[in-house]
Design a protein around this motif. Sequence first.
Motif, PDB file in Angstrom:
ATOM      1  N   LEU A 179       0.804  -1.224   0.000  1.00 66.10           N
ATOM      2  CA  LEU A 179       0.000   0.000   0.000  1.00 66.10           C
ATOM      3  C   LEU A 179       0.838   1.276   0.000  1.00 66.10           C
ATOM      4  O   LEU A 179       0.455   2.264  -0.607  1.00 66.10           O
ATOM      5  CB  LEU A 179      -0.961   0.020   1.198  1.00 66.10           C
ATOM      6  CG  LEU A 179      -2.220  -0.821   1.049  1.00 66.10           C
ATOM      7  CD1 LEU A 179      -3.323  -0.271   1.930  1.00 66.10           C
ATOM      8  CD2 LEU A 179      -2.729  -0.912  -0.372  1.00 66.10           C
ATOM      9  N   PRO A 196       3.250   3.769  -1.271  1.00 69.44           N
ATOM     10  CA  PRO A 196       3.901   3.891  -2.580  1.00 69.44           C
ATOM     11  C   PRO A 196       5.419   4.077  -2.465  1.00 69.44           C
ATOM     12  O   PRO A 196       5.924   4.545  -1.438  1.00 69.44           O
ATOM     13  CB  PRO A 196       3.249   5.138  -3.180  1.00 69.44           C
ATOM     14  CG  PRO A 196       2.766   5.932  -2.006  1.00 69.44           C
ATOM     15  CD  PRO A 196       2.390   4.925  -0.956  1.00 69.44           C
ATOM     16  N   PHE A 220       6.897  -7.054   0.257  1.00 69.35           N
ATOM     17  CA  PHE A 220       6.576  -8.330  -0.413  1.00 69.35           C
ATOM     18  C   PHE A 220       7.495  -8.633  -1.594  1.00 69.35           C
ATOM     19  O   PHE A 220       7.113  -9.355  -2.520  1.00 69.35           O
ATOM     20  CB  PHE A 220       5.100  -8.337  -0.864  1.00 69.35           C
ATOM     21  CG  PHE A 220       4.146  -7.849   0.186  1.00 69.35           C
ATOM     22  CD1 PHE A 220       4.024  -8.527   1.390  1.00 69.35           C
ATOM     23  CD2 PHE A 220       3.403  -6.694   0.006  1.00 69.35           C
ATOM     24  CE1 PHE A 220       3.167  -8.070   2.382  1.00 69.35           C
ATOM     25  CE2 PHE A 220       2.539  -6.229   0.991  1.00 69.35           C
ATOM     26  CZ  PHE A 220       2.427  -6.919   2.172  1.00 69.35           C
ATOM     27  N   ARG A 271      -0.183   5.625  -7.632  1.00 66.95           N
ATOM     28  CA  ARG A 271      -0.411   4.188  -7.813  1.00 66.95           C
ATOM     29  C   ARG A 271      -0.131   3.740  -9.249  1.00 66.95           C
ATOM     30  O   ARG A 271       0.428   2.681  -9.484  1.00 66.95           O
ATOM     31  CB  ARG A 271      -1.855   3.848  -7.399  1.00 66.95           C
ATOM     32  CG  ARG A 271      -2.213   2.393  -7.432  1.00 66.95           C
ATOM     33  CD  ARG A 271      -1.272   1.481  -6.630  1.00 66.95           C
ATOM     34  NE  ARG A 271      -1.047   1.891  -5.282  1.00 66.95           N
ATOM     35  CZ  ARG A 271      -0.246   1.235  -4.431  1.00 66.95           C
ATOM     36  NH1 ARG A 271       0.365   0.128  -4.794  1.00 66.95           N
ATOM     37  NH2 ARG A 271      -0.047   1.700  -3.216  1.00 66.95           N
ATOM     38  N   ILE A 309     -11.839  -6.941   2.264  1.00 65.90           N
ATOM     39  CA  ILE A 309     -12.296  -7.703   3.438  1.00 65.90           C
ATOM     40  C   ILE A 309     -13.522  -8.560   3.084  1.00 65.90           C
ATOM     41  O   ILE A 309     -13.795  -9.556   3.743  1.00 65.90           O
ATOM     42  CB  ILE A 309     -12.576  -6.733   4.614  1.00 65.90           C
ATOM     43  CG1 ILE A 309     -12.678  -7.469   5.950  1.00 65.90           C
ATOM     44  CG2 ILE A 309     -13.825  -5.891   4.354  1.00 65.90           C
ATOM     45  CD1 ILE A 309     -12.659  -6.563   7.170  1.00 65.90           C
ATOM     46  N   LEU A 310     -14.232  -8.174   2.016  1.00 68.47           N
ATOM     47  CA  LEU A 310     -15.383  -8.979   1.584  1.00 68.47           C
ATOM     48  C   LEU A 310     -14.953 -10.211   0.797  1.00 68.47           C
ATOM     49  O   LEU A 310     -15.681 -11.188   0.710  1.00 68.47           O
ATOM     50  CB  LEU A 310     -16.310  -8.137   0.701  1.00 68.47           C
ATOM     51  CG  LEU A 310     -17.194  -7.115   1.401  1.00 68.47           C
ATOM     52  CD1 LEU A 310     -17.945  -6.288   0.374  1.00 68.47           C
ATOM     53  CD2 LEU A 310     -18.173  -7.810   2.336  1.00 68.47           C
ATOM     54  N   ALA A 328      -2.252   6.029  -0.626  1.00 70.95           N
ATOM     55  CA  ALA A 328      -1.869   4.766  -1.255  1.00 70.95           C
ATOM     56  C   ALA A 328      -2.309   4.642  -2.705  1.00 70.95           C
ATOM     57  O   ALA A 328      -1.717   3.878  -3.453  1.00 70.95           O
ATOM     58  CB  ALA A 328      -2.416   3.588  -0.447  1.00 70.95           C
ATOM     59  N   GLU A 380      -9.719   4.267  -4.391  1.00 71.78           N
ATOM     60  CA  GLU A 380      -9.901   2.817  -4.432  1.00 71.78           C
ATOM     61  C   GLU A 380      -9.483   2.092  -3.161  1.00 71.78           C
ATOM     62  O   GLU A 380      -9.870   0.948  -2.965  1.00 71.78           O
ATOM     63  CB  GLU A 380      -9.111   2.222  -5.612  1.00 71.78           C
ATOM     64  CG  GLU A 380      -9.590   2.668  -6.965  1.00 71.78           C
ATOM     65  CD  GLU A 380     -10.951   2.094  -7.332  1.00 71.78           C
ATOM     66  OE1 GLU A 380     -11.439   1.188  -6.642  1.00 71.78           O
ATOM     67  OE2 GLU A 380     -11.528   2.577  -8.317  1.00 71.78           O
ATOM     68  N   CYS A 381      -8.638   2.718  -2.342  1.00 71.10           N
ATOM     69  CA  CYS A 381      -8.033   1.938  -1.251  1.00 71.10           C
ATOM     70  C   CYS A 381      -8.505   2.329   0.142  1.00 71.10           C
ATOM     71  O   CYS A 381      -8.312   1.577   1.079  1.00 71.10           O
ATOM     72  CB  CYS A 381      -6.517   2.035  -1.321  1.00 71.10           C
ATOM     73  SG  CYS A 381      -5.892   3.635  -0.801  1.00 71.10           S
ATOM     74  N   LEU A 411     -16.121  -1.902   5.995  1.00 69.70           N
ATOM     75  CA  LEU A 411     -14.692  -1.731   5.730  1.00 69.70           C
ATOM     76  C   LEU A 411     -14.300  -2.210   4.333  1.00 69.70           C
ATOM     77  O   LEU A 411     -13.112  -2.312   4.018  1.00 69.70           O
ATOM     78  CB  LEU A 411     -13.865  -2.480   6.791  1.00 69.70           C
ATOM     79  CG  LEU A 411     -14.124  -2.048   8.240  1.00 69.70           C
ATOM     80  CD1 LEU A 411     -13.173  -2.781   9.189  1.00 69.70           C
ATOM     81  CD2 LEU A 411     -13.972  -0.536   8.420  1.00 69.70           C
ATOM     82  N   SER A 412     -15.276  -2.478   3.512  1.00 64.49           N
ATOM     83  CA  SER A 412     -14.949  -3.063   2.205  1.00 64.49           C
ATOM     84  C   SER A 412     -14.259  -2.066   1.278  1.00 64.49           C
ATOM     85  O   SER A 412     -13.676  -2.458   0.269  1.00 64.49           O
ATOM     86  CB  SER A 412     -16.208  -3.616   1.542  1.00 64.49           C
ATOM     87  OG  SER A 412     -17.113  -2.558   1.314  1.00 64.49           O
ATOM     88  N   LEU A 449      -8.573  -1.153   1.595  1.00 65.88           N
ATOM     89  CA  LEU A 449      -7.688  -2.271   1.288  1.00 65.88           C
ATOM     90  C   LEU A 449      -6.603  -2.406   2.342  1.00 65.88           C
ATOM     91  O   LEU A 449      -6.066  -1.407   2.826  1.00 65.88           O
ATOM     92  CB  LEU A 449      -7.017  -2.059  -0.075  1.00 65.88           C
ATOM     93  CG  LEU A 449      -7.934  -2.024  -1.288  1.00 65.88           C
ATOM     94  CD1 LEU A 449      -7.125  -1.707  -2.546  1.00 65.88           C
ATOM     95  CD2 LEU A 449      -8.666  -3.363  -1.442  1.00 65.88           C
ATOM     96  N   CYS A 450      -6.288  -3.651   2.683  1.00 62.97           N
ATOM     97  CA  CYS A 450      -5.090  -3.928   3.487  1.00 62.97           C
ATOM     98  C   CYS A 450      -4.368  -5.066   2.780  1.00 62.97           C
ATOM     99  O   CYS A 450      -4.971  -6.080   2.459  1.00 62.97           O
ATOM    100  CB  CYS A 450      -5.452  -4.350   4.903  1.00 62.97           C
ATOM    101  SG  CYS A 450      -4.011  -4.949   5.818  1.00 62.97           S
ATOM    102  N   ARG A 451      -3.083  -4.891   2.532  1.00 64.24           N
ATOM    103  CA  ARG A 451      -2.338  -5.911   1.809  1.00 64.24           C
ATOM    104  C   ARG A 451      -1.600  -6.856   2.741  1.00 64.24           C
ATOM    105  O   ARG A 451      -1.103  -7.885   2.312  1.00 64.24           O
ATOM    106  CB  ARG A 451      -1.346  -5.216   0.874  1.00 64.24           C
ATOM    107  CG  ARG A 451      -0.639  -6.128  -0.100  1.00 64.24           C
ATOM    108  CD  ARG A 451      -1.589  -6.971  -0.923  1.00 64.24           C
ATOM    109  NE  ARG A 451      -0.977  -7.456  -2.159  1.00 64.24           N
ATOM    110  CZ  ARG A 451      -1.531  -8.364  -2.943  1.00 64.24           C
ATOM    111  NH1 ARG A 451      -2.704  -8.890  -2.625  1.00 64.24           N
ATOM    112  NH2 ARG A 451      -0.933  -8.735  -4.049  1.00 64.24           N
ATOM    113  N   CYS A 452      -1.503  -6.515   4.013  1.00 64.36           N
ATOM    114  CA  CYS A 452      -0.630  -7.299   4.898  1.00 64.36           C
ATOM    115  C   CYS A 452      -1.362  -8.332   5.745  1.00 64.36           C
ATOM    116  O   CYS A 452      -0.848  -9.420   5.961  1.00 64.36           O
ATOM    117  CB  CYS A 452       0.104  -6.372   5.862  1.00 64.36           C
ATOM    118  SG  CYS A 452       1.130  -5.131   5.076  1.00 64.36           S
ATOM    119  N   TYR A 477      -6.951  -9.378   6.950  1.00 65.92           N
ATOM    120  CA  TYR A 477      -8.169  -8.799   7.540  1.00 65.92           C
ATOM    121  C   TYR A 477      -8.683  -9.483   8.796  1.00 65.92           C
ATOM    122  O   TYR A 477      -9.478  -8.889   9.522  1.00 65.92           O
ATOM    123  CB  TYR A 477      -9.323  -8.762   6.512  1.00 65.92           C
ATOM    124  CG  TYR A 477      -9.014  -7.970   5.258  1.00 65.92           C
ATOM    125  CD1 TYR A 477      -8.976  -6.574   5.282  1.00 65.92           C
ATOM    126  CD2 TYR A 477      -8.756  -8.605   4.045  1.00 65.92           C
ATOM    127  CE1 TYR A 477      -8.701  -5.840   4.136  1.00 65.92           C
ATOM    128  CE2 TYR A 477      -8.481  -7.885   2.894  1.00 65.92           C
ATOM    129  CZ  TYR A 477      -8.458  -6.505   2.946  1.00 65.92           C
ATOM    130  OH  TYR A 477      -8.181  -5.794   1.808  1.00 65.92           O
TER     131      TYR A 477
END
Lengths: 802, 197
Positions: free
Chosen positions: A210, A212, A263, A292, A740-741, B39, B44-45, B169-170, B173-176, B179
Amino acid sequence: MGAGPTPGRITQTSSATRGAIGESTLRPDGTLKVTGEFAYSSDLWHEDMLWGFTLRSPYAHAEIRSIDTAEALAVPGVHAVMTHDDLPAATHYGLEIHDQPVLAEGRVRYHGEAVAIVAADHPETARRAAARIKVVYAELPPVVDEATATAPDAPVLHPGRADHHASHVPHPNIVHRQPVRRGDVVAARARADVVVRRDYEVGMQDQAFLGPESGLAVPAEDGGVDLYIATQWLHVDRDQLAPVLGLPADKVRLTLSGVGGAFGAREDLSMQAHACLLALRTGRPVKIVYNRYESFFGHVHRHPAKLTYEHGATRDGQLLYVQCRIVLDGGAYASSSPAVVGNAASLAIGPYVVDNVDVEAIALYSNNPPCGAMRGFGAVQACFAYEAQMDAVAQELGLDPVEFRQRNAMSQGAVMPTGQVVDSPAPVAELLRRVKAMPMPPERPGVPPDGVWGRLAADRSTDVRALPGGLSNTTHGEGVVRGVGYAVGIKNVGFSEGFDDYSTARIRLEVINGEPVALVHTAMAEVGQGGVTVHAQIARTELGVGQVTIHPADTQVGSAGSTSASRQTYMTGGAVKHTCEAVREEVLRRGRERFGSCHPAWATAGLLLEGGKVVTDGGEVIGDLAEIVGDEPVELELEFRHRPTEPFDLETGQGFGHVQYSFCAHRAVVEVDIELGLVKVIELAAAQDVGKALNPLSVVGQIQGGSTQGLGLAVMEEIVVSEGARVRNPSFTDYLIPTILDTPTIPVDVLELADDNAPYGLRGVGEAPTLSSTPAVVAAVRAATGLPLKRVPIRPEHLTGC
Amino acid sequence: MRVNFTVNGRPQQADDVWEGESLLYVLRERMGLPGSKNACEQGECGSCTVRLDGAPVCACLVAAGQAEGREVVTVEGLAEFAERRGAAASGGATIASGGTEQTSGTGLDEARRRQPRPGGSAPLAPVQQAFIDAGAVQCGFCTPGLLVAADELLERHPDPSDADIREALSGNLCRCTGYEKILDAVRLAAARTREEG
Ligand code: FES
Ligand code: FES
């Protein structure tokens, strides 16, 4: 540095955050991160700073005829415009092979390659000025796959290669080739009752961290530069930067600033050289923050792959042989492709015992985006294919897929296809057993137990949010089928193939306000994984102190190596342990010198440091740490190495190539709307052996996070490279990562079987869960649909046949 | 142009704002409040989530000029915001729940009464503490946006189901983390707040 925020020291002093190894100690940087005070690299600020921006190529393969920067330079607020012609020293860099141009020279080799850089007083000014740089390109036909790379008239992407792989590759557009051969595949094939041969494909995944790419370069009075940067390996950045800047290494000082995930994507340089060049050119601090869109062009991705696998087995379910070929697309520049090839080849068979093996892995040079390190590093692609094969062979044999895997699972003492004996626990069958034994998620009300679809059209009781399609309200259960799939994988830990892998720690034990305090200084990049937490736990455990201060990571201490390959807890954790032990010895030596004559206990072995005291192993307190240290702090800096490995033989792939292996197994439960091709992962259960969980909370968090990235590769994540090798979806609108969905519950079962060769018996954790979650999800979708599904990510059209 | 607005209870003025600048840019680069994260800068995030007159918004999608005369709460002001809300609740005062706007939380009048606390010495908001305790913070880049969004959810819905949490919370985004621990943290914050309340 001047007025801007720099990463502060991370101090743990409150009792709430005390904790030794094995405890779920909380992060020392947690409070800063939840209050917004933690300074990430994109937050850095300096009152005189300029903003940098990069002009990138719109073509994947083109000759640069001319570049005219005059108009850009004339834009008010612009302080510098630089192209290849303005570089002061080395023009190329790279992790292993120096083939990456700092700024394109005469030719661009991928869409988004950096051509020119601008520094201006506002980011928008820099962007607008860059748009006024006139570049004349002559487009060339792109190399996009193995066929175009090795065709007789293929353009050679790096003519005159002089790297050490050049002499053994079959074509100059192949970066590296590694076969692994063992036993006699031809003879074994003749004995096989069942043979399954299939082709597989893995799309190009992005790390999509996330935070940048960003950093701040500050020119220093001594002619050097200070760079505050989010990276994975400060020293290797410095070693690539110094020649590019024409400076001695000691004048290029790097300090880690807050890193928003990595990552693998921060292993290669991105904006580091550009920011430093602009800072030195303008004499002003220069900050670069990728948006991004630019981030998708600014870092390497996971190698997309084409894989062909053939498995042969006996009727009673014993694997006889595996033959496979793995073609990884490395894109325009080498990055870490050679090491990725080594991993893909040596781990190609998976955690199974197979006596007869014939493997070939190669990485191509192409005009696709450069690919390099990403969590799982070459083992991910292979795992997708070999696990699909295991299911396919089991099906041919009429065996349960878990049972079939368990029959062939390796265990301690097994021989890898590379000839290496696995000399620590390898609980592959046990992990599968555990993940299978975990309770299944409840059946959704309305779904008949046999999963037969089509009976549920009238059922309105189901919460649509739990169904494929979710709030889109695309189904109420009709057309939805459930499936269950399993997978397991094997990943190496640490750097392999003879690499001199080491880390360094400087530990200072001193007395502050009457309390002993340990200062831990390493160059380890904390990228979110929690290394800083674990280092404090180790120092507390080894030195028996309550207070530990973590010094910001910088190049003023010896290298820690990269935060990758699941190696930092092992390597830098090992260095902290090793150095603390030496500090402890020094404390005990001083104590013996001072008090030995009057206290016989000092002479005995088995003295410990605990709770700020020196105690005997019988628990008797014989000294006060603060008193022994006094006003003469103990400070030591030492290196720590893992046991040496050796390169793989270039023709047979034999060799003790990996220092440690880690294993993770998954069970996925999915529901698929087979009419619309939508997949919902209901649950993704994991079981992993971590050797020793130094911080159980963090370990589980790593396993859940890694599993989710694997889920992403299974069902949604792909950088789409279209005609002309152009990237089509460089945004979070079009490159989808799980929300999360999309992410289900991820129950985790952690096994701790010590590896006697590793500090505390630990095993690297971060990568293994990324391997098996992808094939487990795909296996579950196959089970639900009966479709072969040989490519990830699965797209709706693969499920609906449209 | 000049923008006048209230940030974390304090009246603020930003000068020389270029018309194309986002609220996120002004907060981060002109106000010295880099807590809201950048981010994606394309909505989007959710990393840049702040509250604008109580409603959670992506600050990267709000033009700075749109904030004129309005109230912004960022992660930097979250602890104090939650404390004020707690005080108002225990004092029997009702917190406007935003009228017809389901997403709106603390009312304007309430927000206007808030004063900045020197040195940001408010204890952490329950949701902040819960994120630390549950292990929901790894790299932490998603955390500020998630905290603002989760705090707003709990204000609106003190006892959310997992499906409610996921839905709310949708957009973040969390990449790590995968969730799971974020869900744990929101449940924990809800439970603690209920116990205290
Ligand atoms: S930065 Fe605003 S939504 Fe991503
Ligand atoms: S903790 Fe890193 S993005 Fe969420």
